[in-house]
Scaffold this motif. Sequence first.
Motif, short mmCIF file in Angstrom:
data_model
loop_
_atom_site.label_atom_id
_atom_site.label_comp_id
_atom_site.label_asym_id
_atom_site.label_seq_id
_atom_site.Cartn_x
_atom_site.Cartn_y
_atom_site.Cartn_z
N ARG A 45 0.84 -1.19 0.00
CA ARG A 45 0.00 0.00 0.00
C ARG A 45 0.88 1.25 0.00
O ARG A 45 1.81 1.37 0.79
CB ARG A 45 -0.90 -0.01 1.23
N LEU A 46 0.58 2.17 -0.91
CA LEU A 46 1.32 3.43 -0.96
C LEU A 46 0.67 4.43 -0.01
O LEU A 46 -0.53 4.39 0.23
CB LEU A 46 1.33 3.96 -2.39
N TRP A 47 1.46 5.36 0.48
CA TRP A 47 0.98 6.23 1.56
C TRP A 47 -0.29 6.97 1.19
O TRP A 47 -1.19 7.14 2.02
CB TRP A 47 2.08 7.20 1.98
N TRP A 48 -0.41 7.44 -0.05
CA TRP A 48 -1.54 8.28 -0.44
C TRP A 48 -2.83 7.49 -0.62
O TRP A 48 -3.91 8.07 -0.69
CB TRP A 48 -1.21 9.05 -1.72
N GLN A 49 -2.73 6.17 -0.68
CA GLN A 49 -3.93 5.37 -0.93
C GLN A 49 -4.85 5.28 0.29
O GLN A 49 -6.04 4.97 0.14
CB GLN A 49 -3.53 3.97 -1.40
N THR A 50 -4.31 5.54 1.46
CA THR A 50 -5.15 5.54 2.67
C THR A 50 -4.90 6.79 3.53
O THR A 50 -5.41 6.88 4.65
CB THR A 50 -4.88 4.29 3.54
N ALA A 51 -4.13 7.74 3.02
CA ALA A 51 -3.73 8.90 3.83
C ALA A 51 -4.93 9.74 4.24
O ALA A 51 -5.82 10.02 3.44
CB ALA A 51 -2.75 9.77 3.04
N VAL A 52 -4.93 10.16 5.49
CA VAL A 52 -5.87 11.17 5.97
C VAL A 52 -5.22 12.53 5.72
O VAL A 52 -4.18 12.85 6.30
CB VAL A 52 -6.19 10.99 7.46
N ILE A 53 -5.82 13.31 4.82
CA ILE A 53 -5.27 14.60 4.42
C ILE A 53 -5.99 15.70 5.19
O ILE A 53 -7.21 15.74 5.25
CB ILE A 53 -5.43 14.81 2.90
N TYR A 54 -5.22 16.60 5.77
CA TYR A 54 -5.75 17.69 6.59
C TYR A 54 -5.49 19.00 5.86
O TYR A 54 -4.34 19.37 5.62
CB TYR A 54 -5.09 17.68 7.95
N GLN A 55 -6.56 19.72 5.50
CA GLN A 55 -6.40 20.98 4.79
C GLN A 55 -6.17 22.13 5.77
O GLN A 55 -6.99 22.38 6.65
CB GLN A 55 -7.60 21.31 3.92
N VAL A 56 -5.07 22.84 5.56
CA VAL A 56 -4.77 24.05 6.32
C VAL A 56 -4.98 25.25 5.40
O VAL A 56 -4.43 25.30 4.29
CB VAL A 56 -3.32 24.04 6.84
N TYR A 57 -5.79 26.20 5.84
CA TYR A 57 -5.91 27.48 5.15
C TYR A 57 -4.95 28.42 5.86
O TYR A 57 -5.27 28.93 6.95
CB TYR A 57 -7.36 27.97 5.22
N PRO A 58 -3.74 28.65 5.32
CA PRO A 58 -2.69 29.31 6.10
C PRO A 58 -3.07 30.66 6.69
O PRO A 58 -2.63 31.00 7.80
CB PRO A 58 -1.54 29.44 5.09
N ARG A 59 -3.88 31.44 6.00
CA ARG A 59 -4.27 32.76 6.52
C ARG A 59 -4.97 32.64 7.87
O ARG A 59 -4.97 33.59 8.66
CB ARG A 59 -5.23 33.46 5.55
N SER A 60 -5.58 31.47 8.12
CA SER A 60 -6.47 31.34 9.27
C SER A 60 -6.01 30.30 10.28
O SER A 60 -6.76 29.97 11.19
CB SER A 60 -7.87 30.98 8.79
#
Length: 541
Positions: A9-24
Amino acid sequence: MLVGVTSERLWWQTAVIYQVYPRSFQDSNGDGVGDLEGVRRRLGYLRDLGVDAVWLSPFYKSPMKDFGYDVADYCDVDPIFGTLADFDRLLEEAHRLGLKVIIDFVPNHSSDQHPWFQESRASRDNPKRDWYVWRDPAPDGGPPNNWMAYFGGPAWTLDPRTGQYYLHQFLPEQPDLNWRNPEVRQAIYEAMRFWLRRGVDGFRVDVMWLLVEDEQFRDEPENPLWKEGEWDRGRHVHIYMEDQPETREIVQEMRAVLDEFTAPGKERMMVGEIYLPYDQLMPYYGTAERPGCHLPFNFHLIFRGMNHWTAENIRHIVEEYEASLPGWATPNWVLGNHDQHRLATRIGHAQARVAAMMLFSLRGSPTWYYGDEIGMVDGAIPPEKVQDPAALRQKNVHGEHGLDPGRDPERTPMQWTPHAHAGFSTTEPWLPVNADYPERNVEAQDADSESMLTLVRTLLVVRRETPALLEGNYQTYKSPEGVFAYLRGGEVLVALNFTPEPKQLPVPAGEVLVSTHLDRYGAVEGVLELRPNEGVIVKLK
């Protein structure tokens, strides 16, 4: 059928991605705007939360007409966010903590202040004239066709100096690049290589499905469902402005650039922003022989699910998606982002917990929006504080009620503490902090064993420690009205009660791994009693 095995399994196939809006996210220098150093200082929080990758919204040099989605230099950091050295430190620290870094990439359009466009508009015979989309006026002197911009009004602006119109699917300050020009392609691919050489793990590609337009620039047909006063762009059916066959070829070229930098254990990937039905979305994966986008964003839980949040509708969306996927493709799921109302605002706090359990237990890679782990809701933005350029460009269709705050409510500062400015800054932030921050913040929820933050952390631990949730196939499980239930790998049952009423679900023997109420564990057999608004994950025996 099991989807992959742990060793492959490659990392991106199950990765939990967290979006950061840098301004905030976190202001480190007291100017009221979040920055890269602020993000770096909070990476430990993200590691402890249990996510695998951080997606950073744009931080490029920009006039900020659309807060960084109008890029003036693809290979530099805007001073408001810091420097390239700050980015390098952030990247190094993230990798040290075991976090991948995905950066936003905006290839469809640049800022009108980008040197490329400054040259392009200088004269009709400038070598970069064809780097953007220019057309002669219509016979009446108006725009070349009926295309409309996302932020209101025609998608064309006249340049008086050269007597031609240029295309912009968003603001006039965001001219569209001409992706039919091979020089443009190579320039953008070289910008991608700039960041890949620095070590980024991937890109979130902005408006991927809009890169190429109809070569004949034909008028779009009228939308018979559109009503006067509604969104301008909705008046047409978009068969010429988006999702052209050439776009998918470009995506495969982008994939080839990423593959130049991919090695075992150092896989690079891209996520594509694509708002399309499933039958149009799937081709963006490419083919097994010639792959395209690793994860074409699946927004259907947002734009088909949130306005009709029922077990039956969500089950249909999931089943349709699973049936549409090529066998080799990796699924992905999204519940919120910087362009959509907050999860808890849309469906309430009780169901936000159920939604979190679903997101982290479905097959594939989920994306999570900053602050949703503490149940942040849309902020109240007074008219005089509105910042969103889309809102400032368009008056609210209910004009007497004042200015529509646009996308500002879902972009308010992260609520870290109950202290001044929610611990985001030492001064007044660029957007008002939500009024509920004294009660709803990371510090308070960190100390609460049943908080939303504790739930998300627990779900991510269960996800990591349960192989079937990472590798197992998806199978719908028969359930009563108001309940959505499914099996992962035949070993784990996820049961979600979408109603405020108690429900019963027949189950074989098993052990409760976690409840959204965080107050029950242990054996279950015969009947699973679901309380109102409760989700439960059961490991079957």
